[in-house]
Design a protein around this motif. Sequence first.
Motif, short mmCIF file in Angstrom:
data_model
loop_
_atom_site.label_atom_id
_atom_site.label_comp_id
_atom_site.label_asym_id
_atom_site.label_seq_id
_atom_site.Cartn_x
_atom_site.Cartn_y
_atom_site.Cartn_z
N GLU A 145 -30.32 28.41 -62.98
CA GLU A 145 -30.31 29.09 -61.67
C GLU A 145 -31.53 28.75 -60.85
O GLU A 145 -31.46 28.68 -59.62
CB GLU A 145 -30.17 30.60 -61.86
N ARG B 241 -31.15 25.28 -58.92
CA ARG B 241 -30.15 25.09 -57.86
C ARG B 241 -30.87 24.98 -56.53
O ARG B 241 -31.90 25.60 -56.29
CB ARG B 241 -29.16 26.25 -57.81
N GLU C 86 -25.61 27.27 -53.15
CA GLU C 86 -25.19 26.34 -54.18
C GLU C 86 -24.93 27.08 -55.49
O GLU C 86 -23.97 26.80 -56.20
CB GLU C 86 -26.29 25.28 -54.37
N TYR C 87 -25.80 28.05 -55.80
CA TYR C 87 -25.62 28.82 -57.03
C TYR C 87 -24.33 29.63 -56.99
O TYR C 87 -23.64 29.76 -58.03
CB TYR C 87 -26.81 29.76 -57.24
#
Length: 789
Positions: free
Chosen positions: A614, A617, A622-623
């Motif tokens: 995470e 990213r 995007e996550y």
Amino acid sequence: MLKERVTVTTAAVAVLAVATLYALARFSGSSRVHNHCQVLQRSGWWVDNSSLVWQPQGCTQRQYAYDDVVRCMKSPRTTSVGQYALFIGDSTVRDKFFAWARLVDVDVDGDAKVHSDITVRWPGEAGIAALFVWDPYLKGEVAQQVLHGAYNETLEQPRLVLLGAGAWHLRYANESGGIVNWRRTMDGVVQRLAESRRDGAAPIADHVYLSPVAPVVPDKLSPERLATLDPAAITWMNAYMQAAELPVFSSWTDMARARPLETTDGLHYSAGLERAAVNLLLNRVCNRDTIDPHPPMRTTCCFEYPAPGSFVRWYAAATLTALALLVAHSRWATIPRIVPSAATLRQLLVFGGILLIMFVCDRTPLFEKLHKHYIAWVFTAILALATVGGAATWSADKSEAFLGRAQTDEWKGWMQIVILAYHAMNASGVSGIYNPVRVLVAMYLFMTGYGHCCFFYAKRDYGLQRLTAVLLRTNVLAIALAYVMGTSYMDYYFAPLSSAWVLIVWATMRVAPAANYTHLAWAKLAASAVIMCLINGLHLWPFTLLERLGVMWSAREWEFRFGTDIYIVYVGMAVALVRLQYGSQLLVHPRWPQLVRWSVPASILGLVLYFYFELTRASKFEYNKWHPYVSPLPVLCFIVLRNANAYLRSHSSAMFRAAGLISLELFIAQFHLFLAADTKAILVLVDSRLWFVNFGVTAFVFVGLCQALGSASGTITAWLMAKVSVDAPAVDIPMSELPVAADRPRALDRLASDPPLLARMASLPIFDSLALRWVIGLFALVLLNNYYD
């Protein structure tokens, strides 16, 4: 426990009463004062030492962009002829002009045309958007023409006039006459402004303001400027303008003084600072024309709150009626059957009173509001204090059950505290914090799937009784707030999201219930997951039908919320089925001890991998694409670690458990009782300059009232379920009915029998039907929604 709750709630009410008296003592009946127009001009501060985020005292400002400026300057409510802003003065006024002009045209050259007039036109139009007139002494022809309101075809009346002078009077005192002549000029401006306000006089513009003499940074001034630009003289000049009651933006002085690093020559400040200064000006000039007076009300500077609507007045009347009936209860010899019990009336009064308090907090100018702003060390300190409190109240439980009630209450509690800190500190802009908080929401939904699956499996109860109780308990506060505050039900997204998943779990377990105890249960889970993915992915939700019924629902927001955590509920159901179907077999399996030993290091590794993923990213957007697929990993890893041994299973934090019991109220009520401006600000109960004191006081009041809300919501749920209510505080309806502590009231046990509410009113047995009451209730909500809109 009851005494503790009463004590906290009573203390919270007492603190709120003192805060209200303090706010009333400071409140002004003048709209220019209580709508924060004056303080917008006069005072404020930078929120921290590193950013250019300005906080006007006690209100939240709007960040203006091109479309907002167009809507403001071309407003049909303007009385001026020209749709433009006129800036007259020296180079410091020119800096403000360029900051304004770049909102209209980002390509404006700020270094061109020194000591000359500059015109900026609306893109693609011949009309003037902004005009700068070089006149450092305010003695030129245009300045005099404007001050006398003598407009013509060559110079149309502007919407806004900003005047500024002083630096050149000091810099070139011999030719200008210095401070003496500057004072005469200001006196002339005072006179002309007074004359322009008389009946029948020629108006200057819709808005006229003066720029203060810019404070200087002596260490950065050139030798020539250092010899003439005396800081003491500048301070005196600005004080003189304030004493003369000129409409001067004194807050610009505070802006510059607090940011000496924003100037390179000691006189002119950075484009970022000037942009922040002009944004204040735009809020003062344009908020009336650009801000929608309907919720969400996220800008409170120079904003006049609308009068309470008809629903709020009716709601207040109903609350007062509950109070009157409660008083009458002790005096009537015979209580009419239609009147609720005294215990129910008390809780109705508490519920109604707290919602009206929320309305006062977030729909009136009585209490100030502050911008939320992320400061890393403050966010860390809040979580550290919460961790210390949780650790200090660590104690033994009566059960060692896997995911027992005490443990899930604790889980919900600490997660809600993190979410509150996350919202209060505006940490959503930090991807490394936003992503784990998304996992916290997934954890809530995991418990929804796990808990309700356990209940249906163990009890085989698929009737409407418990389902209705759960849905009412989940939604009563959110629905009431949507009408009282004039917001959307979707704004309190966890209530509809949780409700939808409760119904999905119920439907999944209800269809072919005998299969729940065979291997076919896994096929049912897979089929349910596929169906919901198709509905959400193919946009098959019945939004068109809802719109025809007058229910406005954001399809895009709902599909995002639902789709982001679309798998985690099924993961929770799967864990429940594994435990219930295979738990006894796993415990006696010869490899079980080895699996337990390796599960802990594997879970630690899983959390490390998740956080690495995470944090690497590119952005939270995007996550979000990956979240549905990766969120089960940290959830399951946490569960393994939290239940790694008997000691951890049999102990929990009392503070976090207490927060978990009211986690639903904490999540929903925060929108208007802890936060403000529809979540975009922090509510101020003490003093806007005492941030930490206010944060602590507001948090205490918030928690105390949420405890009262939790009890009231439970009682109202029981009442709406046509059952008698009690004085004991109502707790959350358990997600599962697996064995719990013997002294904890079970949800359905407290719904003791009593003549149904609708039967009391109509004396018709047909109203005993819970299904019919569902239909009547939904129909009433649709009618109310259409009328209230």
